[in-house]
Design an enzyme around this catalytic site. Structure first.
Site, short mmCIF file in Angstrom:
data_model
loop_
_atom_site.label_atom_id
_atom_site.label_comp_id
_atom_site.label_asym_id
_atom_site.label_seq_id
_atom_site.Cartn_x
_atom_site.Cartn_y
_atom_site.Cartn_z
N ASP A 48 0.85 -1.20 0.00
CA ASP A 48 0.00 0.00 0.00
C ASP A 48 0.88 1.25 0.00
O ASP A 48 1.66 1.47 0.92
CB ASP A 48 -0.88 0.00 1.26
CG ASP A 48 -1.82 1.20 1.28
OD1 ASP A 48 -2.90 1.09 0.69
OD2 ASP A 48 -1.46 2.24 1.88
N TYR A 53 3.10 9.93 -0.45
CA TYR A 53 4.14 9.37 0.42
C TYR A 53 5.54 9.63 -0.16
O TYR A 53 6.53 9.51 0.55
CB TYR A 53 3.97 7.86 0.65
CG TYR A 53 2.66 7.44 1.30
CD1 TYR A 53 1.80 8.37 1.85
CD2 TYR A 53 2.29 6.10 1.36
CE1 TYR A 53 0.59 7.98 2.43
CE2 TYR A 53 1.10 5.70 1.94
CZ TYR A 53 0.25 6.64 2.47
OH TYR A 53 -0.93 6.25 3.04
N LYS A 78 -2.70 5.82 -4.36
CA LYS A 78 -3.82 6.73 -4.09
C LYS A 78 -3.61 8.07 -4.76
O LYS A 78 -2.47 8.55 -4.84
CB LYS A 78 -3.97 6.94 -2.57
CG LYS A 78 -3.88 5.67 -1.76
CD LYS A 78 -4.14 5.89 -0.29
CE LYS A 78 -3.76 4.64 0.51
NZ LYS A 78 -2.35 4.59 0.92
N HIS A 111 -7.62 9.41 -2.18
CA HIS A 111 -6.98 9.40 -0.85
C HIS A 111 -7.87 10.02 0.23
O HIS A 111 -8.01 9.46 1.31
CB HIS A 111 -5.64 10.14 -0.93
CG HIS A 111 -4.65 9.70 0.09
ND1 HIS A 111 -3.29 9.67 -0.15
CD2 HIS A 111 -4.79 9.26 1.36
CE1 HIS A 111 -2.66 9.24 0.94
NE2 HIS A 111 -3.56 9.00 1.87
P1 NDP Z 1 0.94 1.45 11.92
O1 NDP Z 1 -0.32 1.70 12.69
O2 NDP Z 1 1.08 0.21 11.12
O3 NDP Z 1 2.19 1.60 12.94
C1 NDP Z 1 3.51 1.71 12.46
C2 NDP Z 1 4.44 2.02 13.61
O4 NDP Z 1 4.50 0.89 14.47
C3 NDP Z 1 5.84 2.31 13.16
O5 NDP Z 1 6.39 3.25 14.06
C4 NDP Z 1 6.54 0.96 13.31
O6 NDP Z 1 7.91 1.15 13.57
C5 NDP Z 1 5.84 0.39 14.51
N1 NDP Z 1 5.71 -1.09 14.45
C6 NDP Z 1 5.25 -1.83 13.43
N2 NDP Z 1 5.24 -3.14 13.76
C7 NDP Z 1 5.71 -3.21 15.01
C8 NDP Z 1 5.96 -4.30 15.89
N3 NDP Z 1 5.69 -5.55 15.54
N4 NDP Z 1 6.48 -4.03 17.14
C9 NDP Z 1 6.75 -2.75 17.50
N5 NDP Z 1 6.55 -1.69 16.71
C10 NDP Z 1 6.01 -1.92 15.47
O7 NDP Z 1 1.27 2.68 10.99
P2 NDP Z 1 0.72 3.70 9.94
O8 NDP Z 1 0.10 4.83 10.64
O9 NDP Z 1 1.84 3.92 9.01
O10 NDP Z 1 -0.47 2.95 9.15
C11 NDP Z 1 -0.23 1.82 8.36
C12 NDP Z 1 -0.43 2.12 6.88
O11 NDP Z 1 -1.75 2.55 6.59
C13 NDP Z 1 0.43 3.26 6.34
O12 NDP Z 1 1.79 2.95 6.27
C14 NDP Z 1 -0.25 3.53 5.02
O13 NDP Z 1 0.11 2.56 4.08
C15 NDP Z 1 -1.71 3.43 5.46
N6 NDP Z 1 -2.25 4.76 5.85
C16 NDP Z 1 -3.22 5.32 5.06
C17 NDP Z 1 -3.78 6.53 5.36
C18 NDP Z 1 -4.83 7.08 4.50
O14 NDP Z 1 -5.20 8.26 4.66
N7 NDP Z 1 -5.39 6.30 3.59
C19 NDP Z 1 -3.34 7.32 6.54
C20 NDP Z 1 -2.36 6.64 7.34
C21 NDP Z 1 -1.85 5.40 7.00
P3 NDP Z 1 9.10 0.91 12.50
O15 NDP Z 1 8.60 1.27 11.13
O16 NDP Z 1 10.18 1.83 12.98
O17 NDP Z 1 9.50 -0.54 12.61
#
Ligand code: NDP
Length: 283
Positions: A48, A53, A78, A111
Site C-alpha cells: 500500500d 508518500y 492513491k 486518498h
Molecule cells: P501502523 O499503525 O502500522 O504503525 C507503524 C508504527 O508501528 C511504526 O512506528 C513501526 O515502527 C511500529 N511497528 C510496526 N510493527 C511493530 C511491531 N511488531 N512491534 C513494534 N513496533 C512496530 O502505521 P501507519 O500509521 O503507518 O499505518 C499503516 C499504513 O496505513 C500506512 O503505512 C499507510 O500505508 C496506510 N495509511 C493510510 C492513510 C490514509 O489516509 N489512507 C493514513 C495513514 C496510514 P518501524 O517502522 O520503525 O519498525
C-alpha cells in the site's frame, strides 16, 4: 518464516491478500527499497502506497529488483488531494504508474474526499474524480477502484452518480476507533474496509489492557491488533521498516482471539490515533 497470507474477495471478484504492507512515512530511497524487499521476502504480496508518500519510485525499484512476478503482487496507490478532477486524476495516475515502474495498478483509491469545509461543490469534485477512476478501470489500467477516508455522507454522495461501486474504503481503524457507521454502510454495499494505522501509528503498542490480552496468547500487541482487524473482516495495513517486525506482523494465523476478548477490545475507549477528521482536514 514465509507465511501464506489469506485473501479477501472484492465486490468485483478480484482477490486481495488479507494483510497489506503499509509504507506511509517510509522515506524514499534505500529505506523504502529495503523495507519493501524485506516485506516481499517475508511473504507480503500486497503493498500500500500513495503518491503523497513520495516513495513510489523506491517501491517500484524494490519490486523490479525482487524475484516476485508483478502478477503475483497486489499494488495499491492513491490519488492525492491536489489532483482531484477528471483530467488531472488521469494524469496523476499515469505519473504513479511511471514511478512504480508498472503498466497497471491492482487498486487505485481517492486518498481523501473533498469536504464541505474546503469546497462548496465538494460533491461534484468527488463525482468527477470518481468518473476518472471508472474510466481507468474500464480501460483495464487498474483492476479495482476505491476510496479512502470517506465518511457515510461522502460515500452516499458518490453512490448517487457512480456507475461502479467502490470495492474498498480505507479508513483509520484500530482499538478505540471502530468506525461503526462507516463500516455498517460499507457492509451494506459490499465494500471492504481496509484499516490504516492498525497499530495507531504505534500508539496501541504500550497500552496495558492490550498488553495483558496479548500476553495470554503469547503474542505481541502488534499481532493482537492485526488479528483483531482480521476477525472483524477488515484488511490491516501494518507498516514497519524493521525486518524482524515486518515478518512478525504476518504471524497472526496461529491463534484466535476469543469472543470475550474481542468484546473487551471493541469496548475500549479512544487511546490515540491520528485524530484526523475527514470533514475537518484542510489539506
Ligand atoms: P501502523 O499503525 O502500522 O504503525 C507503524 C508504527 O508501528 C511504526 O512506528 C513501526 O515502527 C511500529 N511497528 C510496526 N510493527 C511493530 C511491531 N511488531 N512491534 C513494534 N513496533 C512496530 O502505521 P501507519 O500509521 O503507518 O499505518 C499503516 C499504513 O496505513 C500506512 O503505512 C499507510 O500505508 C496506510 N495509511 C493510510 C492513510 C490514509 O489516509 N489512507 C493514513 C495513514 C496510514 P518501524 O517502522 O520503525 O519498525
Amino acid at each position: 518464516m514465509h507465511i501464506a497470507v489469506k485473501n479477501y474477495t472484492l465486490n468485483n471478484n478480484i482477490e486481495i491478500p488479507a494483510i497489506g504492507f503499509g509504507t506511509w512515512q517510509t522515506p524514499n530511497g534505500e529505506t523504502a527499497v529495503q523495507a519493501v524487499k524485506s516485506a516481499l521476502e517475508a511473504g507480503y504480496l500486497h503493498i500500500d502506497t500513495a503518491a503523497v508518500y513520495g516513495n513510489e519510485k523506491s517501491i517500484g525499484t524494490a519490486i523490479a529488483e525482487s524475484k516476485v512476478p508483478r502478477e503475483s503482487l497486489f499494488l495499491t496507490s492513491k490519488l492525492w488531494n491536489t489532483e482531484r478532477g477528471f483530467e488531472s486524476t488521469l494524469k496523476a495516475f499515469d505519473r504513479t504508474l511511471r514511478d512504480l515502474q508498472t503498466d497497471y495498478l491492482d487498486l487505485y483509491l481517492i486518498h481523501w474526499p473533498a469536504n464541505a469545509r474546503q469546497f462548496n461543490n465538494w460533491e461534484e469534485i468527488n463525482a468527477e474524480t470518481w468518473r476518472a477512476l471508472e474510466q481507468l478501470y474500464k480501460t483495464g489500467k487498474v483492476k479495482a477502484i476505491g476510496l479512502s477516508n470517506f465518511l457515510p455522507h461522502h460515500l452516499e454522495a458518490i453512490l448517487k452518480t457512480a456507475e461502479i461501486i467502490p470495492v474498498i474504503n480505507q479508513v483509520e481503524f484500530h482499538p478505540g476507533m471502530l468506525q461503526q457507521e462507516t463500516a455498517a454502510l460499507c457492509k451494506k454495499h459490499n465494500i471492504l474496509i481496509e484499516a490504516w494505522s492498525p497499530l495507531g501509528t504505534g500508539k496501541m503498542l504500550t497500552n496495558e489492557i492490550l498488553g495483558e490480552i496479548a500476553a495470554r496468547y503469547a503474542k505481541s500487541v502488534a499481532q493482537l491488533c492485526i488479528r483483531w482487524c482480521l476477525q472483524h473482516g477488515v484488511l490491516p495495513l501494518p507498516k514497519s521498516i524493521t525486518p524482524t517486525r515486518i515478518s512478525h506482523n504476518l504471524e497472526v494465523y496461529d491463534f484466535e482471539i476469543t469472543q470475550e476478548d474481542m468484546a473487551v477490545i471493541d469496548g475500549m475507549p479512544y487511546i490515540g490515533g491520528s485524530g484526523l477528521n475527514p470533514d475537518e482536514v484542510d489539506f
